[in-house]
Scaffold this motif. Structure first.
Motif, mmCIF file in Angstrom:
data_model
loop_
_atom_site.group_PDB
_atom_site.id
_atom_site.type_symbol
_atom_site.label_atom_id
_atom_site.label_comp_id
_atom_site.label_asym_id
_atom_site.label_seq_id
_atom_site.Cartn_x
_atom_site.Cartn_y
_atom_site.Cartn_z
ATOM 1 N N PRO A 151 -11.002 -6.674 13.908
ATOM 2 C CA PRO A 151 -12.256 -7.031 13.232
ATOM 3 C C PRO A 151 -13.499 -6.926 14.107
ATOM 4 C CG PRO A 151 -10.537 -8.579 12.587
ATOM 5 C CD PRO A 151 -9.970 -7.708 13.677
ATOM 6 N N ARG B 49 -5.079 2.930 11.395
ATOM 7 C CA ARG B 49 -5.401 4.361 11.400
ATOM 8 C C ARG B 49 -4.117 5.162 11.608
ATOM 9 N NH1 ARG B 49 -10.168 5.703 15.207
ATOM 10 N NH2 ARG B 49 -11.308 4.824 13.429
ATOM 11 N N GLU C 204 -7.413 5.943 7.182
ATOM 12 C CA GLU C 204 -7.626 4.550 7.555
ATOM 13 C C GLU C 204 -7.297 3.642 6.376
ATOM 14 O OE1 GLU C 204 -11.535 3.795 9.074
ATOM 15 O OE2 GLU C 204 -11.057 4.574 11.077
ATOM 16 N N ILE D 130 -11.815 -7.768 8.576
ATOM 17 C CA ILE D 130 -11.196 -6.505 8.209
ATOM 18 C C ILE D 130 -10.504 -5.882 9.417
ATOM 19 C CG2 ILE D 130 -11.601 -4.190 7.290
ATOM 20 C CD1 ILE D 130 -14.105 -5.274 5.916
ATOM 21 N N PHE D 131 -9.208 -5.682 9.277
ATOM 22 C CA PHE D 131 -8.446 -4.865 10.211
ATOM 23 C C PHE D 131 -8.323 -3.472 9.614
ATOM 24 C CE2 PHE D 131 -7.273 -9.009 11.658
ATOM 25 C CZ PHE D 131 -6.760 -8.897 12.937
ATOM 26 N N LYS D 132 -8.173 -2.466 10.460
ATOM 27 C CA LYS D 132 -7.946 -1.106 9.990
ATOM 28 C C LYS D 132 -6.721 -0.531 10.686
ATOM 29 C CE LYS D 132 -12.843 -0.096 9.122
ATOM 30 N NZ LYS D 132 -13.996 0.781 9.460
ATOM 31 N N TYR E 147 0.857 -1.189 0.000
ATOM 32 C CA TYR E 147 0.000 0.000 0.000
ATOM 33 C C TYR E 147 0.891 1.236 0.000
ATOM 34 C CZ TYR E 147 -3.610 3.365 1.297
ATOM 35 O OH TYR E 147 -4.477 4.437 1.311
ATOM 36 N N GLU F 123 -7.505 -0.228 5.169
ATOM 37 C CA GLU F 123 -8.111 -1.521 5.472
ATOM 38 C C GLU F 123 -7.285 -2.666 4.897
ATOM 39 O OE1 GLU F 123 -12.052 -1.527 3.888
ATOM 40 O OE2 GLU F 123 -12.895 -0.413 5.584
ATOM 41 N N PHE F 124 -7.181 -3.739 5.674
ATOM 42 C CA PHE F 124 -6.591 -4.962 5.146
ATOM 43 C C PHE F 124 -7.334 -6.157 5.722
ATOM 44 C CE2 PHE F 124 -4.244 -3.889 8.962
ATOM 45 C CZ PHE F 124 -3.969 -5.095 9.594
ATOM 46 N N PHE F 125 -7.363 -7.220 4.923
ATOM 47 C CA PHE F 125 -8.110 -8.417 5.276
ATOM 48 C C PHE F 125 -7.142 -9.511 5.699
ATOM 49 C CE2 PHE F 125 -10.560 -6.008 2.292
ATOM 50 C CZ PHE F 125 -11.879 -6.145 2.692
ATOM 51 N N PHE G 241 -4.497 -5.880 1.206
ATOM 52 C CA PHE G 241 -5.057 -4.551 1.376
ATOM 53 C C PHE G 241 -6.279 -4.399 0.473
ATOM 54 C CE2 PHE G 241 -0.583 -3.624 2.582
ATOM 55 C CZ PHE G 241 -0.820 -3.072 3.832
ATOM 56 N N SER G 242 -7.236 -3.586 0.922
ATOM 57 C CA SER G 242 -8.429 -3.377 0.092
ATOM 58 C C SER G 242 -8.136 -2.479 -1.099
ATOM 59 C CB SER G 242 -9.561 -2.769 0.941
ATOM 60 O OG SER G 242 -9.164 -1.506 1.461
#
Length: 595
Positions: free
Chosen positions: A357, A416, A326, A412-414, A315, A328-330, A443-444
């Protein structure tokens, strides 16, 4: 066998056939024999679509016919009778056969290698050069790594995962020399003599492309430097075959270069490993070690760009003072641990926070904390603010997430980012590689650029991207350079999809990934070194000089700017490179004569 017509007297059948072909003097000139047919052949094969008695036509023309399916035949015929064959009414259509190859063979062709190997070309085989494979080991029993008399082409195997007699100067692993390997080959129980195995198969596949001689396939699956000597290092640490640390690779590099110096032979080193844990700027000690040792002896180090191009593990962002972002990643199923490696300008100041999550927060972690541990049910988060080193101006913020019971939570983790004082604002974040976390962690909103894995990010190594030789496109998975930094680009690309090569246990299998692109270049480097150093045409053909000639000889498509972040300087074309070497050799000899 052809079928006879029904309800026709036998005496008439010959008359009917002869009436169809009696006017042989009126042969049509519409079928023109192609000028590009290989010269020197008296007979060729053609594919025929036919009706009626094709066997009789073949008899008259003294040709051989194989009926392979309804109304399809392969006819072997003298070249000067092709037009006569085409004139018979039994022939509906003729077609010259098209050459088909095993994938390794076609990949060699697309890389312009066979014309360099052939006796009527440069006649190069890698003889006198060492190819080192630092990988998962090698199947020393595979025929492709033996000489014609059955003896092994492998000079040494150092298995770092075993307990035994280590190499001189090293404290662990087991080393086996050529005599021990030959004794094992002759033994009914070879693995009691030399117990090193390539249980993964990766190293054997890589070695087959770089240096296999194709003995198990009568030369069909021959690799590039098919007469080169081989040194194989099975990296890892005792009892852990699936894991290799950067330190094992560093030891392996020293080991193989020391061996090459001892034998007085140039060496090409293939190291098909990759990781994301670093700045990707070549500034870790691991990378700088590789940069420095690459200038030691007559050495060229070849490393693939990795398979992270489409993995979604990078990212890139830019943040301003006072802004909150923010990312996001899974996380996929079954993970017990994962990490985020964030790299930023040391002059920029921002705090970080992880949202789990389930919606809970790690709390804001400031740079003043330096190191912070956050405990949650079933997991631990460690956050570490690094500092610049004498190698790097950058700062890393490292996040390590480890499950304490069961796997990490999916979802989903975020991350920040809370900006305070920002001077530059650019930052990059990496998740672990596909090999570590699979394709369900990503990553989203990832970037496909700056995805070359370490240690291909080291300076002075040959970076090899992967492309699809069938269609000419870069492989989606191939690691790409940073658009903002041309020095990060690959050097060139080589075939990487469905490559047929040696398989552990014997025979061949198909492999995909940039790991199988790199050995095409490793083998090519060995052929270059044979021509330059062994044959005394260019005694300094290694290191950066060799890298430069690979670049200039690469094939480039019209309308595409080069170098670029995907292909670098183009696709491997060894024949072009060799022609440039010959051209520049004249200038080099002129200069030497002057001095």
């Amino acid at each position: 066998m052809s079928k006879e017509p029904r309800n026709v007297p036998a005496s008439s059948r010959k008359d009917i056939f002869m009436s169809e072909i009696s006017n042989e003097s009126e042969i049509s000139n519409e079928f023109e024999f192609p000028e590009f047919i290989e010269p020197g052949l008296e007979k060729i094969e053609v594919i025929a679509k036919f009706n009626g008695d094709i066997v009789r036509v073949a008899e008259i023309l003294e040709a051989e016919v194989e009926i392979i399916y309804q109304n399809y035949a392969i006819i072997t015929i003298a070249k000067d009778k092709i037009k006569r064959l085409a004139s018979y009414p039994q022939i509906e259509h003729l077609e010259l056969p098209k050459n088909l190859y095993f994938e390794l063979s076609s990949s060699l062709t697309s890389s312009c290698i066979p014309s360099v190997q052939r006796a009527d070309g440069f006649n190069l085989s890698g003889r006198g050069v060492i190819v080192a494979i630092i990988d998962s080991g090698i199947d020393y029993m595979h025929p492709d790594f033996r000489n014609s008399d059955g003896t092994s082409r492998i000079l040494f195997i150092w298995d770092q995962t075993q307990t035994g007699t280590p190499p001189v100067g090293f404290n662990s692993g087991a080393e086996y020399n050529n005599q021990q390997i030959n004794n094992a080959i002759l033994s009914e129980t070879p693995y009691q003599v030399v117990p090193s195995r390539d249980t993964n198969g990766h190293g054997t596949a890589v070695a087959g492309i770089a240096a296999g001689n194709g003995r198990a396939s009568n030369g069909i699956n021959r690799g590039v430097a098919f007469e080169a000597d081989i040194i194989a290092v099975k990296v890892g640490y005792r009892g852990y075959e699936s894991f290799a640390r950067s330190t094992e690779l560093m030891r392996a590099l020293k080991y193989v270069i020391d061996k090459a110096r001892r034998f007085g032979k140039p060496i090409c080193i293939n190291m098909s490993f990759g990781m994301n844990n670093g700045s990707h700027r070549g500034d870790s000690l691991f990378e700088t070690f590789i940069t420095e040792i690459s200038t030691n002896w007559k050495t060229s180090i070849i490393i693939p760009t990795g398979n992270e191009g489409s993995a979604g593990h990078h990212y890139h962002g830019k943040i301003q003072t006072g802004e909150v972002q923010e990312i996001e990643f899974f996380t996929g199923p079954g993970l017990e641990t994962s990490y985020l490696s964030l790299w930023k300008n040391f002059a920029d100041n921002f705090a970080v926070e992880i949202i789990f999550p389930d919606g809970s927060s790690s709390g804001v972690v400031n740079i003043e904390n330096q190191v912070k541990t956050v405990r949650r049910p079933n997991l631990i988060l460690n956050v570490f603010y690094g500092q610049p080193s004498h190698y790097s101006l950058e700062q890393e913020v490292f996040f390590n997430i480890t499950a304490t019971q069961g796997p990490l939570p999916q979802g989903i983790f975020k991350l920040r980012l809370i900006a305070r004082n920002i001077v530059d604002g650019n930052y990059d974040i990496w998740l672990p590689t596909l090999e570590e976390v699979g394709e369900d962690t990503f990553f989203s909103d990832p970037s496909i650029y700056n995805t070359i894995t370490l240690p291909a990010t080291a300076e002075k190594v040959v970076r090899v991207a992967g492309y699809n030789a069938r269609v000419g496109n870069i492989a989606l998975f191939s690691g790409r350079g940073d658009l903002a930094d041309p020095n990060s680009y690959p050097d060139l690309a080589a075939p990487s999809i469905d490559i047929q090569t040696a398989r552990t246990g014997g025979g061949y299998d198909s492999f995909t990934g940039t790991s199988v692109a790199a050995p095409f270049v490793t083998g090519s480097a060995a052929l270059m070194m044979q021509w330059g150093i062994i044959n005394n045409n260019d005694p300094y053909l290694y290191g950066q000089r060799l890298r430069a000639f690979l670049r200039i000889g690469a094939e480039r498509k019209a309308g595409i700017p080069y170098p670029n972040a995907s292909f670098g300087y183009g696709t491997l074309c060894l024949y072009n490179t060799m022609n440039y070497l010959v051209e520049y050799e004249l200038g080099e000899q002129f200069w030497l004569n002057l001095t």
